[in-house]
Scaffold this active site. Sequence first.
Site, mmCIF file in Angstrom:
data_model
loop_
_atom_site.group_PDB
_atom_site.id
_atom_site.type_symbol
_atom_site.label_atom_id
_atom_site.label_comp_id
_atom_site.label_asym_id
_atom_site.label_seq_id
_atom_site.Cartn_x
_atom_site.Cartn_y
_atom_site.Cartn_z
ATOM 1 C CG ASP A 21 4.273 12.664 3.932
ATOM 2 O OD1 ASP A 21 4.180 12.033 2.882
ATOM 3 O OD2 ASP A 21 4.102 12.165 5.056
ATOM 4 C CG ASP A 24 -0.966 8.421 3.479
ATOM 5 O OD1 ASP A 24 -2.074 8.033 3.846
ATOM 6 O OD2 ASP A 24 -0.684 8.668 2.287
ATOM 7 C CG ASP A 39 4.882 10.049 8.162
ATOM 8 O OD1 ASP A 39 4.864 10.410 6.961
ATOM 9 O OD2 ASP A 39 4.399 8.980 8.549
HETATM 10 O O1 LIG Z 1 4.314 10.137 1.092
HETATM 11 P P1 LIG Z 1 3.035 9.879 1.782
HETATM 12 O O2 LIG Z 1 1.969 10.818 1.387
HETATM 13 O O3 LIG Z 1 3.171 9.790 3.271
HETATM 14 O O4 LIG Z 1 2.616 8.439 1.281
HETATM 15 C C1 LIG Z 1 3.345 7.298 1.722
HETATM 16 C C2 LIG Z 1 2.467 6.079 1.543
HETATM 17 O O5 LIG Z 1 1.284 6.380 2.275
HETATM 18 C C3 LIG Z 1 0.208 5.467 2.180
HETATM 19 O O6 LIG Z 1 0.502 4.340 2.962
HETATM 20 C C4 LIG Z 1 0.675 4.654 4.334
HETATM 21 O O7 LIG Z 1 -0.555 5.157 4.878
HETATM 22 C C5 LIG Z 1 -1.652 4.221 4.903
HETATM 23 C C6 LIG Z 1 -2.872 4.958 5.444
HETATM 24 O O8 LIG Z 1 -2.639 5.529 6.700
HETATM 25 C C7 LIG Z 1 -1.265 3.018 5.782
HETATM 26 O O9 LIG Z 1 -2.318 2.078 5.806
HETATM 27 C C8 LIG Z 1 0.020 2.383 5.219
HETATM 28 O O10 LIG Z 1 0.445 1.350 6.082
HETATM 29 C C9 LIG Z 1 1.121 3.439 5.120
HETATM 30 O O11 LIG Z 1 2.283 2.893 4.498
HETATM 31 C C10 LIG Z 1 -0.119 5.183 0.743
HETATM 32 O O12 LIG Z 1 -1.101 4.183 0.684
HETATM 33 C C11 LIG Z 1 1.113 4.797 -0.074
HETATM 34 O O13 LIG Z 1 0.773 4.711 -1.424
HETATM 35 C C12 LIG Z 1 2.130 5.905 0.068
HETATM 36 O O14 LIG Z 1 3.311 5.578 -0.649
#
Ligand SMILES: O=P(O)(O)OC[C@H]1O[C@H](O[C@H]2O[C@H](CO)[C@@H](O)[C@H](O)[C@H]2O)[C@H](O)[C@@H](O)[C@@H]1O
Length: 523
Positions: free
Chosen positions: A285, A287, A468
């Site tokens: 993953d 983020d 995560d």
């Molecule tokens: O599946 P992932 O790669 O973990 O993506 C999940 C979402 O991640 C992002 O949002 C998350 O991270 C951001 C930056 O750290 C944070 O600001 C936000 O609050 C988190 O939810 C991304 O922007 C989404 O599009 C993804 O779905």
Amino acid sequence: MKQLHSKPNLTLTCYRAGVFDLDGVVTDSARLHCLAWQRLFDAYRAERVEQDRVSFAAFDPNEDYRRYIDGKPRYEGVRSFLESRMIHLPFGTPQDSADRETVCGLGNRKQRFFEQLLASQGVEVFASSIAFIESIRAAGLKTAVVSSSKNARVVLTGVGAHHLFDAVVDGIDSERLGLNGKPHPDIFSHAASLLAIPPERAFAVEDALSGVEAASRAGFGLVVGVDRAGQREDLLAHGADIVIDDLIELLPSEAAQGAPLPDALAGFDGIAERLGHRLPAIFLDYDGTLTPIVARPELAILDEAMRLILKRLGQRCSVAIVSGRDRANVAELVGIGSLVYAGSHGFDITGPGGLHMQYERAAEFLPHLATAETQLQQRLAGIRGVLVERKRFAIAIHYRLVAESDVDRVLTTVESVAEGLPQLRRTGGKKVFELRPRLPWDKGKAVFWLLEALDLSQADVMPIYLGDDETDEDAFAAMREIGGLGLFVGDASQVTAASHRLSDTVCVGRFLERLADMLETHS
Ligand SMILES: O=P(O)(O)OC[C@H]1O[C@H](O[C@H]2O[C@H](CO)[C@@H](O)[C@H](O)[C@H]2O)[C@H](O)[C@@H](O)[C@@H]1O
């Protein structure tokens, strides 16, 4: 609808939240409510006899309460009971005085009786319910209480149980938000939204027929009926998956609670041993796993040291980034051309050698996503801090930068947009709501697809998935299914289907580095 009419296997890791009715489940206040209703209808019956010389069958505190009143909002209860006696009163208004002969007037009189009873008799909690709620919270599940009663907060505070719930939705909230009362699903759906947990990942506990029906219609993963009135069969018929007599039956045994997840770094040697001569296939993953969670999506920049480790691993085994982000966006952020990238939670995949997959039928949902995006942009424009992030096959609505007092508005807006577009389903994540195609596809299925497409479903390959967030749980479940390894990144108290844990992205870096060292040594 699930057919599960036996004792539940409430392995705590199966669910991420529990939503509880209050009266009759957490507190014994249903007894006082029932008494107040009886006083009301007895008094009203006497008045009708005196004024109009007509009578109606007296209120039966067992049968009538459970059939027409229990679980419903106050005025709906009045209307429903009176209708059962063929009495049709004007609705009136909530401001009606308690002596007016309207639905609201009678409802307000019942409230007076209830307040008197509350003051004179008080309310007690069911000790087993409190023990159960404490145990699931200790295991990391979120909890909410839902009640049609406008007295719910007073009752909760009175018994000192308010701190046991992450969210409360009561009759006052329902009126303010225009939520339909039980048996409509609204109050349960709203509680799940406030917890940011999909209903199917949560269980509901209810003692009212209207309540089990509401939870079932809201799509809860498990609906537990509590039978305090000898109505087991009726609870099942109205949507309970299982029925218990008391929550003591749900209290997990020591063994069921399980030990904390083993740390994957401390236990690296054991993992290496399990890997043996097999090659890992690594799914990551982005983020929260490869980069720490930061204020805005565009600030989540991959660290050079992490990039180097990924490159090293990519030279020894298959590495795929499986992200909720847009595929092109995450590919650019990682910036290593030789890796596989799955974006939009697995709907959109590319990789070296012309590997390409867009989930069949996903394109049909593009017009719905476009409509949702336009509506969200327009309707959320007035709320400071909201970020609407469009991905090819999903939309993320971020509220990390939104004032606490505005988060509810964001949620109700997203919900109302989603309601008008049933082709999309709403999911959650870290300070984010998402809309994506209502299709049977997720990160777990994308990993299965990749294992086949990359010819990795072999005895000499062991899949390892690191993630995560809640959308990673589908992939952890997939790992369990095929004997792979699921590594959850984050807090030890989190309930997860992963088998191991790493505390943070720094530990992820160390773990992947040790894996790279090991593969390089063995080659
Ligand atoms: O599946 P992932 O790669 O973990 O993506 C999940 C979402 O991640 C992002 O949002 C998350 O991270 C951001 C930056 O750290 C944070 O600001 C936000 O609050 C988190 O939810 C991304 O922007 C989404 O599009 C993804 O779905």
